[in-house]
Enzyme design. Structure first.
Site, PDB file in Angstrom:
ATOM      1  N   TYR A 151      -9.576 -58.634  -4.616  1.00  0.00           N
ATOM      2  CA  TYR A 151     -10.936 -58.127  -4.804  1.00  0.00           C
ATOM      3  C   TYR A 151     -12.005 -59.120  -4.343  1.00  0.00           C
ATOM      4  O   TYR A 151     -13.192 -58.841  -4.457  1.00  0.00           O
ATOM      5  CB  TYR A 151     -11.174 -57.742  -6.269  1.00  0.00           C
ATOM      6  CG  TYR A 151     -10.222 -56.690  -6.768  1.00  0.00           C
ATOM      7  CD1 TYR A 151     -10.399 -55.349  -6.457  1.00  0.00           C
ATOM      8  CD2 TYR A 151      -9.120 -57.051  -7.543  1.00  0.00           C
ATOM      9  CE1 TYR A 151      -9.516 -54.393  -6.919  1.00  0.00           C
ATOM     10  CE2 TYR A 151      -8.234 -56.100  -8.007  1.00  0.00           C
ATOM     11  CZ  TYR A 151      -8.437 -54.765  -7.689  1.00  0.00           C
ATOM     12  OH  TYR A 151      -7.542 -53.821  -8.145  1.00  0.00           O
ATOM     13  N   ASP A 183      -2.378 -58.937  -0.249  1.00  0.00           N
ATOM     14  CA  ASP A 183      -2.224 -58.291   1.059  1.00  0.00           C
ATOM     15  C   ASP A 183      -3.154 -58.906   2.109  1.00  0.00           C
ATOM     16  O   ASP A 183      -4.315 -59.192   1.835  1.00  0.00           O
ATOM     17  CB  ASP A 183      -2.544 -56.809   0.880  1.00  0.00           C
ATOM     18  CG  ASP A 183      -2.289 -55.979   2.115  1.00  0.00           C
ATOM     19  OD1 ASP A 183      -1.632 -56.463   3.042  1.00  0.00           O
ATOM     20  OD2 ASP A 183      -2.759 -54.832   2.123  1.00  0.00           O
ATOM     21  N   LYS A 289       4.289 -60.135  -7.035  1.00  0.00           N
ATOM     22  CA  LYS A 289       3.735 -58.811  -7.297  1.00  0.00           C
ATOM     23  C   LYS A 289       4.282 -57.861  -6.248  1.00  0.00           C
ATOM     24  O   LYS A 289       4.064 -58.054  -5.046  1.00  0.00           O
ATOM     25  CB  LYS A 289       2.205 -58.823  -7.245  1.00  0.00           C
ATOM     26  CG  LYS A 289       1.605 -57.423  -7.445  1.00  0.00           C
ATOM     27  CD  LYS A 289       0.088 -57.429  -7.381  1.00  0.00           C
ATOM     28  CE  LYS A 289      -0.464 -56.006  -7.515  1.00  0.00           C
ATOM     29  NZ  LYS A 289      -1.936 -55.979  -7.447  1.00  0.00           N
ATOM     30  N   ILE A 290       5.012 -56.834  -6.686  1.00  0.00           N
ATOM     31  CA  ILE A 290       5.576 -55.858  -5.760  1.00  0.00           C
ATOM     32  C   ILE A 290       4.890 -54.513  -6.003  1.00  0.00           C
ATOM     33  O   ILE A 290       4.856 -54.017  -7.116  1.00  0.00           O
ATOM     34  CB  ILE A 290       7.104 -55.791  -5.848  1.00  0.00           C
ATOM     35  CG1 ILE A 290       7.598 -55.565  -7.278  1.00  0.00           C
ATOM     36  CG2 ILE A 290       7.702 -57.071  -5.290  1.00  0.00           C
ATOM     37  CD1 ILE A 290       9.108 -55.372  -7.370  1.00  0.00           C
ATOM     38  N   ASP A 291       4.353 -53.945  -4.939  1.00  0.00           N
ATOM     39  CA  ASP A 291       3.380 -52.860  -5.029  1.00  0.00           C
ATOM     40  C   ASP A 291       3.858 -51.625  -4.248  1.00  0.00           C
ATOM     41  O   ASP A 291       4.776 -51.705  -3.442  1.00  0.00           O
ATOM     42  CB  ASP A 291       2.051 -53.368  -4.465  1.00  0.00           C
ATOM     43  CG  ASP A 291       0.835 -52.633  -5.003  1.00  0.00           C
ATOM     44  OD1 ASP A 291       0.998 -51.597  -5.681  1.00  0.00           O
ATOM     45  OD2 ASP A 291      -0.281 -53.101  -4.735  1.00  0.00           O
ATOM     46  N   CYS A 333       3.773 -52.554  -9.533  1.00  0.00           N
ATOM     47  CA  CYS A 333       2.510 -51.828  -9.398  1.00  0.00           C
ATOM     48  C   CYS A 333       2.752 -50.594  -8.543  1.00  0.00           C
ATOM     49  O   CYS A 333       3.583 -50.612  -7.634  1.00  0.00           O
ATOM     50  CB  CYS A 333       1.453 -52.720  -8.752  1.00  0.00           C
ATOM     51  SG  CYS A 333      -0.210 -51.992  -8.727  1.00  0.00           S
ATOM     52  N   ARG A 348       1.545 -52.961 -13.865  1.00  0.00           N
ATOM     53  CA  ARG A 348       0.216 -52.378 -13.852  1.00  0.00           C
ATOM     54  C   ARG A 348       0.264 -51.048 -14.591  1.00  0.00           C
ATOM     55  O   ARG A 348       1.100 -50.198 -14.306  1.00  0.00           O
ATOM     56  CB  ARG A 348      -0.249 -52.162 -12.425  1.00  0.00           C
ATOM     57  CG  ARG A 348      -1.574 -51.396 -12.327  1.00  0.00           C
ATOM     58  CD  ARG A 348      -2.767 -52.229 -12.720  1.00  0.00           C
ATOM     59  NE  ARG A 348      -2.974 -53.218 -11.685  1.00  0.00           N
ATOM     60  CZ  ARG A 348      -3.528 -52.907 -10.499  1.00  0.00           C
ATOM     61  NH1 ARG A 348      -3.932 -51.693 -10.232  1.00  0.00           N
ATOM     62  NH2 ARG A 348      -3.688 -53.847  -9.606  1.00  0.00           N
ATOM     63  N   ASP A 352      -6.410 -49.315  -9.895  1.00  0.00           N
ATOM     64  CA  ASP A 352      -7.149 -50.548  -9.609  1.00  0.00           C
ATOM     65  C   ASP A 352      -8.526 -50.521 -10.265  1.00  0.00           C
ATOM     66  O   ASP A 352      -9.225 -49.502 -10.225  1.00  0.00           O
ATOM     67  CB  ASP A 352      -7.371 -50.699  -8.099  1.00  0.00           C
ATOM     68  CG  ASP A 352      -6.127 -51.127  -7.362  1.00  0.00           C
ATOM     69  OD1 ASP A 352      -5.032 -51.116  -7.949  1.00  0.00           O
ATOM     70  OD2 ASP A 352      -6.256 -51.475  -6.163  1.00  0.00           O
TER      71      ASP A 352
END
Length: 499
Positions: A151, A183, A289-291, A333, A348, A352
């Protein structure tokens, strides 16, 4: 299919649901209201379950893993699953005249389910959640305090920006445990080992420098996805989840176009996932963190047709965990929630957060509250308070800055209140240099770890969500709403309970 009849007038009941994955809505509504259905198929793919999507019919509510019906006095009925490892447990409550029909459909191996009447819906739902967490060997390590780049910089993140913020955080004495690269470091979606042109280095160049500053290195991956422009897709088109026409199946719209999902029943894909987990650990990252994990669970044609959707998803996350090692801290996430219990350390539990209160056009006109906004994040994360028994909940980041933000002071305080109530991970993504004294003070408060709070009521509502907790109350609506003492609570705000 399991089926029950509740001999109670639907007009006197509220329904509490939880959607399929991290971003899917969790809500508290009058049973006779209408569960909103997204307008476009891509919204269903990216934020819901195409195999059991909201139907948009008045008085019909669909929920995953758990379902509750509550009277005004807090009594009612609770449904839950005894196992969800490789099974999707799909609940539906349907208002019918003077009664309610409740059904539970299992997609996957047969598992036990519970449906019981209770004098205390809140306590019974918590007990069922704890029972499921225990049965699936939930991992609930100590919560961490995380700074992530998303962010602040979105995909324009650089190696220097990461280090600049880490140095400033250390100079300011901010109590972060982890600095997480998000990312933008990679050349393409799926090409994780190739650096992007703008990053200014390679992801493996960062961990040692972060450790020298006293932080645990973290990194973001979407391990189940591949861009059509990636080397991964070009070299292994046969690894993709496919449609009935035999072609790779698009599973969402982002990064400027469609993207594809790996078929996690393919032995070569599982080996690749293990190697990816081991590779990023070898670079020095222990917080992963795997999204966008839902991609592995969508309907499609798989290499092994005997494996169901939930089983395919579980095979994928277990393979990545095997490669990363048992001591890695994994945050999921965009993931099927209950099916992740016992593999991820944190999850999560809402959409977002964003530096805006509400993306009303998407939510109202397109029927989709899974997109980024402060309102959507609070709405869903608060209504999943009981999931702290499944993993460390991650309600997403605090927004403490005034610059590059459209949030008012009450709205920023409401996000801070959510973090306190939910407990679990504490996270920030503000550029440290943009924080004035007020912003730094708010951030320090947001980094104080707390235990999960409990609701005091499901009948008091400051919005279509669970909003009244023992430590404070939220008003998520656009107009004043009464608190538990009947005093007006301003729109988009949080008020701590009187000590």
């Amino acid at each position: 299919m399991h089926k029950w009849t509740v001999n109670e007038a639907p007009a006197g009941l509220k329904v509490l649901i939880s959607g399929f994955q991290s971003w899917s809505e969790a809500e508290l509504h009058p049973l006779t209201a209408r569960q909103v259905a997204p307008a476009h198929h891509w919204q269903v793919e990216q934020g819901h379950d195409p195999g059991f999507a909201p139907g948009g019919e008045a008085g019909v509510w669909r929920s995953h893993t758990v379902l509750a019906l509550a009277r005004e006095d807090g009594s009612g009925w609770v449904g839950g699953a005894l196992d969800a490892t490789r099974t999707f447990v799909q609940w539906e409550a349907r208002a019918q005249g003077d009664h309610v029909t409740v059904t539970c459909r299992l997609e996957g191996p047969e598992v036990g389910v519970l449906w019981e009447e209770t004098p205390d819906v809140i306590a019974t739902l918590e007990a069922h959640a704890a029972q499921l967490g225990s049965a699936m060997h939930a991992r609930t390590p100590a919560p961490l305090r995380v700074w992530c780049s998303w962010y602040s910089y979105y995909r324009a993140v650089t190696l220097d920006a990461m280090l600049d913020n880490a140095r400033l955080a250390r100079e300011q004495g901010l109590d972060f445990d982890v600095f997480q690269l998000d990312d933008g470091f990679q050349a393409d979606l799926g090409d994780w080992e190739l650096p992007s042109a703008h990053f200014g280095g390679h992801a493996r160049d960062l961990p040692e420098r972060l450790r020298a500053l006293g932080f645990t290195p973290g990194i973001w991956l979407a391990p189940f996805l591949a861009s059509p422009t990636s080397q991964l897709f070009a070299q292994h088109p046969d690894w993709m989840l496919r449609g009935e026409d035999g072609q790779p199946l698009p599973v969402g719209q982002n990064w400027g176009g469609p993207y594809y999902a790996l078929d996690t029943t393919h032995p070569e894909v599982l080996a690749w996932l293990r190697n990816l987990g081991a590779t990023v650990r070898g670079w020095g990252y222990t917080y992963l963190k795997i999204d966008f994990l839902y991609g592995a669970s969508l309907p499609g044609v798989r290499h092994d047709p005997s494996v169901g959707r939930a089983g395919a998803y579980r095979m994928g996350i277990e393979a990545f965990r095997e490669g990363a090692g048992p001591d890695a801290f994994i945050l999921g996430c965009g993931a099927p929630l209950a099916q992740s219990i016992g593999v991820v350390d944190a999850m999560r539990t809402g959409p977002d957060v964003a530096p805006i209160w509400d993306e009303e056009s998407r939510r109202v006109w397109l029927g989709d509250a899974t997109g980024p906004s402060a309102r959507n994040a609070l709405h869903t994360a608060l209504s999943r308070w009981y999931q702290s028994a499944w993993y460390q909940p991650d309600p997403d980041v605090a927004i403490c800055r005034r610059e590059l933000s459209m949030l008012s002071t009450p709205e920023r305080e409401a996000i801070a209140g959510m973090l306190d109530v939910i407990g679990g991970l504490r996270a920030s993504s503000d550029p440290i240099a943009l924080l004035n004294d007020e912003g730094l003070e708010l951030l320090r408060r947001c980094l104080k770890v707390s235990t999960p709070d409990r609701p005091v009521s499901l009948s008091l509502r400051g919005g279509a969500a669970v909003t009244h907790f023992s430590r404070g109350e939220f008003n998520l609506t656009d107009r004043p709403a009464p608190d538990a003492q009947g005093r007006p609570l301003a729109p988009h705000s949080y008020r701590e309970a009187q000590k």
